[in-house]
Design a protein around this motif. Structure first.
Motif, short mmCIF file in Angstrom:
data_model
loop_
_atom_site.label_atom_id
_atom_site.label_comp_id
_atom_site.label_asym_id
_atom_site.label_seq_id
_atom_site.Cartn_x
_atom_site.Cartn_y
_atom_site.Cartn_z
N VAL A 1 0.84 -1.20 0.00
CA VAL A 1 0.00 0.00 0.00
C VAL A 1 0.87 1.25 0.00
O VAL A 1 0.64 2.20 -0.76
N GLU A 2 1.90 1.26 0.84
CA GLU A 2 2.76 2.43 0.92
C GLU A 2 3.54 2.63 -0.38
O GLU A 2 3.75 3.77 -0.82
N MET A 3 3.94 1.54 -1.02
CA MET A 3 4.68 1.66 -2.27
C MET A 3 3.79 2.25 -3.36
O MET A 3 4.25 3.08 -4.16
N GLN A 4 2.51 1.86 -3.40
CA GLN A 4 1.60 2.42 -4.39
C GLN A 4 1.40 3.91 -4.17
O GLN A 4 1.36 4.70 -5.12
N GLU A 5 1.32 4.30 -2.90
CA GLU A 5 1.17 5.72 -2.57
C GLU A 5 2.43 6.49 -2.97
O GLU A 5 2.35 7.60 -3.49
N ALA A 6 3.59 5.89 -2.72
CA ALA A 6 4.86 6.55 -3.06
C ALA A 6 5.00 6.75 -4.56
O ALA A 6 5.42 7.81 -5.02
N LEU A 7 4.66 5.73 -5.33
CA LEU A 7 4.75 5.84 -6.80
C LEU A 7 3.81 6.92 -7.34
O LEU A 7 4.18 7.68 -8.24
N ALA A 8 2.62 6.99 -6.76
CA ALA A 8 1.67 8.00 -7.19
C ALA A 8 2.20 9.40 -6.86
O ALA A 8 2.07 10.33 -7.67
N GLN A 9 2.81 9.56 -5.69
CA GLN A 9 3.37 10.86 -5.31
C GLN A 9 4.52 11.23 -6.24
O GLN A 9 4.64 12.38 -6.69
N HIS A 10 5.39 10.27 -6.53
CA HIS A 10 6.51 10.47 -7.44
C HIS A 10 6.02 10.92 -8.81
O HIS A 10 6.52 11.90 -9.39
N ASN A 11 5.02 10.24 -9.34
CA ASN A 11 4.48 10.58 -10.65
C ASN A 11 3.80 11.95 -10.64
O ASN A 11 3.84 12.68 -11.65
N PHE A 12 3.20 12.30 -9.51
CA PHE A 12 2.58 13.62 -9.38
C PHE A 12 3.63 14.70 -9.57
O PHE A 12 3.42 15.67 -10.31
N TRP A 13 4.78 14.58 -8.92
CA TRP A 13 5.82 15.61 -9.04
C TRP A 13 6.42 15.63 -10.44
O TRP A 13 6.76 16.70 -10.96
N LEU A 14 6.58 14.48 -11.04
CA LEU A 14 7.09 14.45 -12.41
C LEU A 14 6.18 15.24 -13.35
O LEU A 14 6.65 15.91 -14.27
N LYS A 15 4.88 15.18 -13.12
CA LYS A 15 3.91 15.85 -13.98
C LYS A 15 3.74 17.34 -13.65
O LYS A 15 3.59 18.16 -14.55
N TYR A 16 3.77 17.68 -12.36
CA TYR A 16 3.31 19.01 -11.97
C TYR A 16 4.32 19.91 -11.27
O TYR A 16 4.02 21.08 -11.04
N ALA A 17 5.48 19.41 -10.94
CA ALA A 17 6.43 20.23 -10.17
C ALA A 17 6.75 21.54 -10.87
O ALA A 17 6.72 22.62 -10.25
N SER A 18 7.04 21.49 -12.16
CA SER A 18 7.42 22.70 -12.88
C SER A 18 6.26 23.70 -12.94
O SER A 18 6.47 24.92 -12.90
N GLU A 19 5.03 23.20 -13.02
CA GLU A 19 3.87 24.09 -13.05
C GLU A 19 3.67 24.81 -11.72
O GLU A 19 3.01 25.85 -11.65
N LEU A 20 4.24 24.24 -10.65
CA LEU A 20 4.14 24.84 -9.33
C LEU A 20 5.40 25.62 -8.96
O LEU A 20 5.62 25.97 -7.81
N GLY A 21 6.23 25.87 -9.98
CA GLY A 21 7.43 26.66 -9.74
C GLY A 21 8.52 25.90 -9.00
O GLY A 21 9.34 26.49 -8.30
#
Length: 262
Positions: free
Chosen positions: A231-251
């Motif tokens: 469960v924690e690994m699935q949450e971690a992967l989702a968080q990782h993918n979130f930053w790959l997609k949106y980090a630059s848009e959030l400065g």
């Protein structure tokens, strides 16, 4: 014979970590001392601290998570010096009023290095949305590092001086919740062991009490422990993918060398 609740209370009382041994940190070898004047460019383009200082900070926060009773802690770096170390609980650490004053001063440039113990020992979580919210709230906070038990890092660093508006932050908070939320999985785990977990909890339990109950069950039941890690690994992967997609848009700039994402 002691009741389960009294055993749980004993565990809670024993979850005290001694003050970090700075003696150990000060005895880092000659190789690191030679790097003290080198700019730490590889991991952080805008770093105002040396690799040696970062390694010292990393050693401090790792001491609080490499053991049977992990706690989150953070270190602040300013002007290539470690200026403060704060110890938290199993899942969070508070920012003191003194540090808030420094973090609110736009003349300062501060890096935050903190530990991510992992909710149930998996130690896979990269920088969180809460980490982003913390550095976005303070002008002087330029970067935040999450360090896991393997000494690997996950990084969010501000790019430029413009910060996202409150509305934009709110919109992305909703995205983050929708894309990384693992509440349903955790609830399934909770209900699958509801009676056992309830028997381990004291009256008026806190979130930390719930973590403790999960840990105690995991120690007794390898299959349950494996499910928790999944469960924690699935949450971690989702968080990782979130930053790959949106980090630059959030400065922000996002980077990590977590081996679990390779």
């Amino acid at each position: 014979m002691s009741s389960i609740n009294s055993i749980t209370s004993k565990v809670i009382n024993e979850l005290q970590i001694p003050k970090t041994s700075f003696a150990k940190i000060s005895n880092i070898g000659a190789q690191l001392r030679e790097l003290e004047q080198d700019t730490f460019e590889k991991m952080s383009e805008n770093a105002t601290f040396s690799k040696a200082t970062f390694e010292k900070a990393k050693d401090i926060v790792m001491e609080t998570i490499t053991g049977a009773k992990p706690k989150e802690s953070l270190v602040y770096i300013m002007d290539d010096k470690i200026i403060h170390h704060e110890l938290g609980d199993m899942s969070s650490v508070k920012i003191t009023d003194t540090m808030k004053e420094l973090l609110n001063n736009p003349k300062n440039r501060i890096a935050v290095v903190h530990s991510h113990p992992g909710n149930f020992g998996a130690s896979t979580m990269p920088v969180s949305y809460q980490d982003f919210a913390s550095i976005n709230s303070y002008e002087a906070a330029r970067s935040i590092y999450a360090i896991n038990k393997q000494g690997e890092y996950s990084l969010l660093e501000k790019v430029g001086k413009q910060r996202p508006s409150a509305l934009k932050v709110l919109n992305y908070e909703v995205k983050n919740y929708n894309e990384t939320n693992s509440q349903e999985l955790y609830e399934k785990m909770l209900y699958s062991k509801f009676d056992e977990i309830k028997s381990l909890l004291p009256e008026n339990p806190t979130e930390e009490d719930l973590y403790l109950a999960f840990r105690l069950l995991a120690e007794k039941d390898p299959q349950f422990a494996s499910k928790l890690s999944y469960v924690e690994m699935q949450e971690a992967l989702a968080q990782h993918n979130f930053w790959l997609k949106y980090a630059s848009e959030l400065g922000m700039k996002y980077d990590t060398n977590y081996s679990c994402f390779k």
